[in-house]
Design an enzyme around this catalytic site. Sequence first.
Site, short mmCIF file in Angstrom:
data_model
loop_
_atom_site.label_atom_id
_atom_site.label_comp_id
_atom_site.label_asym_id
_atom_site.label_seq_id
_atom_site.Cartn_x
_atom_site.Cartn_y
_atom_site.Cartn_z
CG ASP A 46 -1.86 1.18 1.25
OD1 ASP A 46 -3.02 1.00 0.82
OD2 ASP A 46 -1.45 2.28 1.69
CE1 TYR A 51 0.30 7.88 2.43
CE2 TYR A 51 0.92 5.62 1.91
CZ TYR A 51 0.02 6.52 2.45
OH TYR A 51 -1.14 6.06 3.00
CE LYS A 76 -3.89 4.76 0.61
NZ LYS A 76 -2.46 4.37 0.60
CG HIS A 109 -4.90 9.84 0.18
ND1 HIS A 109 -3.54 9.92 -0.03
CD2 HIS A 109 -5.04 9.29 1.40
CE1 HIS A 109 -2.90 9.43 1.01
NE2 HIS A 109 -3.79 9.05 1.90
#
Length: 275
Positions: A46, A51, A76, A109
């Site tokens: 994931d 990120y 996402k 997200h």
Amino acid sequence: MHAIPDITLNNGVKIPQLGFGTYQIPAEDVREATLAALQTGYRHIDTAEMYGNEKEVGQAVQESGLDRADVFVTSKLHNAAHAYDDALRAFDGTMADLGLDYLDLFLVHWPLPGVGDFVETWKAMEEIYRSGRVKSIGVSNFQPHHLRRLLDNSVVVPAVNQIEVHPYLTQETVRAFNAEHGIATEAWSPIARGKVLSDPAITRIAERTGKTPAQVTLRWHLQRGDIVFPKSATPHRIQENADLFDFDLTESDIGEISALNRDERHGPDPDQFNG
């Protein structure tokens, strides 16, 4: 490592119930950590554009020696890309960074209620889904009223809703809504950033079962039907988080842990957060 069970999503796609999370693992560390997870036996990774580590996650998947079909990869949509055309471009960017031919799951997200219309965003997600470049689409951090609006104005039902869930925030209302509409629940922050690990109820169960508090908490998630993806950059912790399939909690254990709920968030409130 014991075999990880699959959850079948509402479009027939299978997702491993246990995955490896990469949130807050720096880009310079995430490739090695993801490779360690894949070597341990994880088959579900994931990540997210926000990120900042999609490129390195993609490198690990490609360098693992595993068949692409054997690794379930989630990413996402960036919060700054909710407009229809922006979402399409952002997906192209995610795919370029990952270096993969297709994605297994792509999520909105956050709903970002004060930013724009997430129904428009979802229409872009549906277009991406129709293209065949992603096997499933879903949402993250959506509350029941967000989901109702989405379901009333769209064609594709989200395959998953990834939400903050842990013993101090059991999210029964959202999980029940998800289940009623065939939406799988994924739990982020499953150990509440470590805050539940010293709870007396959890440590007592850990002592009785000979497991760690983290393993007990993750097992609680699994037995409730949640999909979890704990994150760690430490190889022994990566292994520990996968050793969840050689014991069972009793119904009493599950009830005792669920009773710890105090609606305590450690992340943003989806009704207030706007990116």
